[in-house]
Design a protein around this motif. Structure first.
Motif, PDB file in Angstrom:
ATOM      1  N   GLU A  90       1.121  -1.156  -0.160  1.00 27.14           N
ATOM      2  CA  GLU A  90       0.179  -0.308   0.146  1.00 27.14           C
ATOM      3  C   GLU A  90       0.763   1.457   0.019  1.00 27.14           C
ATOM      4  O   GLU A  90       2.119   1.456   0.740  1.00 27.14           O
ATOM      5  CB  GLU A  90      -0.888  -0.114   1.187  1.00 27.14           C
ATOM      6  CG  GLU A  90      -2.296  -0.758   1.119  1.00 27.14           C
ATOM      7  CD  GLU A  90      -3.009  -0.688   2.926  1.00 27.14           C
ATOM      8  OE1 GLU A  90      -2.409   0.159   3.408  1.00 27.14           O
ATOM      9  OE2 GLU A  90      -4.024  -1.529   2.728  1.00 27.14           O
ATOM     10  N   GLY A  91       0.728   1.935  -0.583  1.00 28.43           N
ATOM     11  CA  GLY A  91       1.670   3.207  -0.921  1.00 28.43           C
ATOM     12  C   GLY A  91       2.823   4.033  -1.572  1.00 28.43           C
ATOM     13  O   GLY A  91       3.440   4.008  -1.757  1.00 28.43           O
ATOM     14  N   SER A  92       2.855   2.115  -2.335  1.00 30.73           N
ATOM     15  CA  SER A  92       4.001   1.364  -3.387  1.00 30.73           C
ATOM     16  C   SER A  92       3.235   2.260  -4.861  1.00 30.73           C
ATOM     17  O   SER A  92       5.005   3.333  -5.345  1.00 30.73           O
ATOM     18  CB  SER A  92       3.907   0.371  -3.315  1.00 30.73           C
ATOM     19  OG  SER A  92       2.911   0.175  -4.005  1.00 30.73           O
ATOM     20  N   GLY A  93       2.776   2.829  -5.155  1.00 35.58           N
ATOM     21  CA  GLY A  93       2.482   3.519  -6.187  1.00 35.58           C
ATOM     22  C   GLY A  93       2.286   2.695  -7.013  1.00 35.58           C
ATOM     23  O   GLY A  93       2.715   3.196  -8.809  1.00 35.58           O
ATOM     24  N   PHE A  94       1.864   1.222  -7.080  1.00 34.08           N
ATOM     25  CA  PHE A  94       2.286   0.031  -8.233  1.00 34.08           C
ATOM     26  C   PHE A  94       0.640  -0.243  -8.432  1.00 34.08           C
ATOM     27  O   PHE A  94       1.268  -0.885  -9.880  1.00 34.08           O
ATOM     28  CB  PHE A  94       2.882  -1.226  -7.173  1.00 34.08           C
ATOM     29  CG  PHE A  94       3.999  -1.042  -7.140  1.00 34.08           C
ATOM     30  CD1 PHE A  94       5.146  -0.179  -7.690  1.00 34.08           C
ATOM     31  CD2 PHE A  94       4.828  -2.736  -6.432  1.00 34.08           C
ATOM     32  CE1 PHE A  94       6.689   0.031  -7.967  1.00 34.08           C
ATOM     33  CE2 PHE A  94       6.461  -2.336  -6.088  1.00 34.08           C
ATOM     34  CZ  PHE A  94       7.051  -1.275  -6.761  1.00 34.08           C
ATOM     35  N   ALA A  95       0.358   0.391  -7.693  1.00 31.35           N
ATOM     36  CA  ALA A  95      -1.408   0.240  -8.480  1.00 31.35           C
ATOM     37  C   ALA A  95      -2.627   1.045  -8.015  1.00 31.35           C
ATOM     38  O   ALA A  95      -2.569   1.713  -6.848  1.00 31.35           O
ATOM     39  CB  ALA A  95      -2.099  -1.705  -8.093  1.00 31.35           C
ATOM     40  N   LYS A  96      -3.921   1.385  -8.537  1.00 31.70           N
ATOM     41  CA  LYS A  96      -4.729   2.211  -9.081  1.00 31.70           C
ATOM     42  C   LYS A  96      -5.671   1.473  -8.360  1.00 31.70           C
ATOM     43  O   LYS A  96      -5.974  -0.034  -9.594  1.00 31.70           O
ATOM     44  CB  LYS A  96      -4.766   3.159  -9.739  1.00 31.70           C
ATOM     45  CG  LYS A  96      -2.997   4.318  -9.500  1.00 31.70           C
ATOM     46  CD  LYS A  96      -3.470   5.461  -9.037  1.00 31.70           C
ATOM     47  CE  LYS A  96      -2.236   6.254  -8.863  1.00 31.70           C
ATOM     48  NZ  LYS A  96      -2.025   6.964  -7.669  1.00 31.70           N
ATOM     49  N   GLU A  97      -7.423   2.084  -8.232  1.00 31.52           N
ATOM     50  CA  GLU A  97      -8.573   1.386  -8.399  1.00 31.52           C
ATOM     51  C   GLU A  97      -8.644   1.835  -9.533  1.00 31.52           C
ATOM     52  O   GLU A  97      -9.217   2.890  -9.526  1.00 31.52           O
ATOM     53  CB  GLU A  97      -9.835   1.711  -7.074  1.00 31.52           C
ATOM     54  CG  GLU A  97      -8.674   0.181  -5.580  1.00 31.52           C
ATOM     55  CD  GLU A  97      -9.756   0.450  -4.589  1.00 31.52           C
ATOM     56  OE1 GLU A  97     -10.878   1.875  -4.359  1.00 31.52           O
ATOM     57  OE2 GLU A  97      -9.914  -0.550  -4.407  1.00 31.52           O
TER      58      GLU A  97
END
Length: 246
Positions: free
Chosen positions: A203-210
């Motif tokens: 979480e907060g890695s910037g690897f994924a969005k919703e």
């Protein structure tokens, strides 16, 4: 689509309409609108830390008496949140009503009722003619679709430029099922209630969005489902990890 609805403002200066107004616009019974609002209020309160405001409408009776009716007083955002429960025509009528109110930008004294609440408003007669509104069901549906598309695009804007799991799987020449299983095994995501979430570690890695996906049930009720999409950084991270382990 004239309604004779009173234009009110809350104590913060935000324009509001009541649950009774919503019932008049959509052709629903007021008790059913109240039920819908009460059912949807907990989720709103959880997100915004606020309940929906209530107020009292004074209604004149044939015997020259009156009664006080408790109603909900909703801002535009709150009203459109409730409208997500309704069919296309009802939802579009509410959207167009707000469009009318915002264009007019006046406070009009309603007839036959007076208002007492913590949202007491100063109202005056409107000298302006009401703007022309769409009247046919086809026009309402078309306009509603345009507005809904704009809302969906705005909602999904943070996920622009991201890749779906199908696109990542295609790049890696594997199946979606196998890639999802790999990401679970690597403790990158987990599955709950029919969808995937990033694990706390990422979480907060910037690897994924919703990204939101909107659809309708067989009963015509609007539904919303969220799913993960992967940023370019996230896709590169997965690619490197996948090739390292395969």
């Amino acid at each position: 689509m004239g309604t004779g609805i009173t234009k009110l403002f809350n104590e913060n200066g935000e324009q509001i309409i009541t649950s009774l107004d919503i019932a008049k616009l959509t052709g629903k019974e007021h008790r059913n609108v109240l039920r819908d609002i009460r059912n949807m209020e907990p989720a709103w309160e959880k997100l915004h830390q606020l309940k929906f405001e209530q107020m009292q409408i004074r209604e004149n009776l044939p015997n020259n008496g009156y009664r006080l009716r408790t109603v909900y007083a909703l801002t535009k955002l709150e009203c459109l949140y409730i409208a997500t429960k309704y069919d296309d025509v009802s939802r579009a009528k509410l959207v167009l009503r707000w469009e009318e109110l915002e264009r007019a930008n006046v406070r009009t004294q309603g007839t036959g009722t007076s208002v007492t609440s913590r949202a007491t408003s100063q109202m005056s007669q409107s000298p302006c003619a009401s703007p022309k509104l769409l009247t046919t069901e086809r026009e309402i549906l078309r306009k509603g679709d345009e507005i809904r598309r704009g809302q969906i695009e705005k909602e999904n804007a943070p996920a622009d430029g991201c890749f779906t799991i199908s696109e990542v799987a295609e790049m890696l020449k594997t199946s979606v099922k196998e890639l999802n299983q790999f990401l679970v095994k690597q403790d990158i995501q987990f599955r709950r209630d029919g969808r995937y979430y990033l694990t706390p570690k990422y979480e907060g890695s910037g690897f994924a969005k919703e990204r939101a996906f909107h659809y309708f049930s067989l009963e015509g009720e609007k539904k919303e489902r969220f799913y993960l999409v992967w940023t370019p950084e996230g896709m590169e991270f997965i690619r490197h990890l996948y090739y390292l382990n395969n």
